[in-house]
Design an enzyme around this catalytic site. Structure first.
Site, mmCIF file in Angstrom:
data_model
loop_
_atom_site.group_PDB
_atom_site.id
_atom_site.type_symbol
_atom_site.label_atom_id
_atom_site.label_comp_id
_atom_site.label_asym_id
_atom_site.label_seq_id
_atom_site.Cartn_x
_atom_site.Cartn_y
_atom_site.Cartn_z
ATOM 1 N N ASN A 1 0.859 -1.191 0.000
ATOM 2 C CA ASN A 1 0.000 0.000 0.000
ATOM 3 C C ASN A 1 0.886 1.229 0.000
ATOM 4 O OD1 ASN A 1 -2.278 1.598 0.008
ATOM 5 N ND2 ASN A 1 -2.976 0.975 2.053
ATOM 6 N N HIS B 1 1.107 5.329 1.424
ATOM 7 C CA HIS B 1 0.542 6.243 2.422
ATOM 8 C C HIS B 1 1.103 7.652 2.170
ATOM 9 C CE1 HIS B 1 -0.579 7.934 6.199
ATOM 10 N NE2 HIS B 1 0.630 7.939 6.698
ATOM 11 N N GLU C 1 -2.329 -6.070 9.664
ATOM 12 C CA GLU C 1 -3.553 -5.561 10.275
ATOM 13 C C GLU C 1 -3.209 -4.221 10.916
ATOM 14 O OE1 GLU C 1 -6.468 -8.348 12.223
ATOM 15 O OE2 GLU C 1 -4.726 -9.629 11.908
ATOM 16 N N ASP D 1 -1.929 1.560 8.061
ATOM 17 C CA ASP D 1 -0.680 2.192 7.607
ATOM 18 C C ASP D 1 0.498 1.932 8.547
ATOM 19 O OD1 ASP D 1 -2.208 3.161 5.538
ATOM 20 O OD2 ASP D 1 -2.576 5.080 6.499
HETATM 21 C C1 GRF Z 1 -2.784 8.571 -2.649
HETATM 22 O O1 GRF Z 1 -2.660 9.793 -1.993
HETATM 23 C C2 GRF Z 1 -2.257 7.473 -1.766
HETATM 24 O O2 GRF Z 1 -1.235 7.900 -0.948
HETATM 25 C C3 GRF Z 1 -3.477 7.115 -0.942
HETATM 26 O O3 GRF Z 1 -4.557 7.258 -1.827
HETATM 27 C C4 GRF Z 1 -4.245 8.175 -2.853
HETATM 28 C C5 GRF Z 1 -4.466 7.477 -4.158
HETATM 29 O O4 GRF Z 1 -4.450 8.332 -5.251
HETATM 30 N N1 GRF Z 1 -3.327 5.794 -0.406
HETATM 31 P P1 GRF Z 1 -4.666 7.762 -6.710
HETATM 32 O O5 GRF Z 1 -6.040 7.125 -6.761
HETATM 33 O O6 GRF Z 1 -3.577 6.809 -7.010
HETATM 34 O O7 GRF Z 1 -4.626 8.976 -7.604
#
Ligand code: GRF
Length: 225
Positions: free
Chosen positions: A115, A117, A150, A153
């Site tokens: 993921n 963040h 879990e 972030d």
């Molecule tokens: C980004 O800011 C990311 O950090 C967060 O969600 C947003 C996704 O943006 N997890 P996008 O849909 O990739 O433009």
């Protein structure tokens, strides 16, 4: 094992909920030949989002799986897992996917869900990283790619990019600068995975064959003399 991994295309599934600019960055890296991966499926939990249009434009398989159609978080995760399994997805890439996974997903894909963040973890968990960085008054913020565990972030950190926060930044401007760093580090994190170079040890990620070339600090504001 690393050499074998380097040669084979990594099958990934990208999960989105919105604009999909990170999805686009990953598509672009693959199309440029910088990332040896194949997007087997893009799954959105929301219909009609821009990320789905991006997927269609590039001829990718795209599905909408609405979390509201499921009685529980676990049932929703199971449905996603079934789709990912059918398509042979090895790495799950969350790119603006606005749902928290249950144990069901994490256990099925241990250290195989990434993921991104919009802050330097563990700062400002959740989706308002840029606003919270401004409200707090930090001088440096950035973004983090991590393996999902879990909790929100908080998983093992793969790559971070740090940028200065300027006095005249507003949320939109800071978010845009952070976002463009996301677009650089997310494909890179997937590339390291594809090359078999990420090893999770406890809550840390070790990167094989890596030596830092730039050990300079980001100082903001820079000392004036
Ligand atoms: C980004 O800011 C990311 O950090 C967060 O969600 C947003 C996704 O943006 N997890 P996008 O849909 O990739 O433009």
């Amino acid at each position: 094992m690393a050499d074998q991994a380097k040669q084979s295309k990594l099958p990934i599934g990208v999960l989105i909920s919105g604009s999909g600019t990170n999805l686009q960055a990953i598509i672009d890296a693959i199309e440029r030949g910088d990332l040896n991966a194949e997007i087997r499926v893009v799954i959105s939990n929301r219909a009609g989002v821009q990320g789905l249009e991006r997927a269609h434009k590039h001829g990718l398989r795209a599905l909408v799986i609405n979390h509201r159609d499921f009685a529980s978080r676990e049932d929703f995760d199971r449905e996603i897992l079934t789709r990912l399994g059918e398509l042979g997805v090895e790495l799950v890439v969350l790119a603006g996917f606005m749902r928290l996974f249950s144990r069901v997903m994490i256990e099925a894909y241990p250290n195989r869900v990434m993921n991104i963040h919009p802050a330097l973890s563990p700062m400002f968990p959740g989706i308002h990283g840029p606003r919270e960085a401004l409200d707090y008054g930090v001088r440096v913020s950035g973004c983090t790619v991590f393996f999902v565990t879990e909790g929100m972030d908080t998983g093992p950190v793969i790559i971070q990019a740090a940028i200065p926060v300027m006095d005249d930044d507003d949320e939109e401007r800071l978010a845009a600068r952070i976002r463009s760093e996301e677009h650089r580090i997310y494909p890179e994190a997937i590339r390291l995975y594809q090359q078999g170079r990420l090893e999770v040890v406890g809550r840390k990620v070790r990167i094989k064959d890596f030596s830092a070339s730039n050990t300079g600090a980001i100082v903001n504001p820079r000392p004036q003399r």
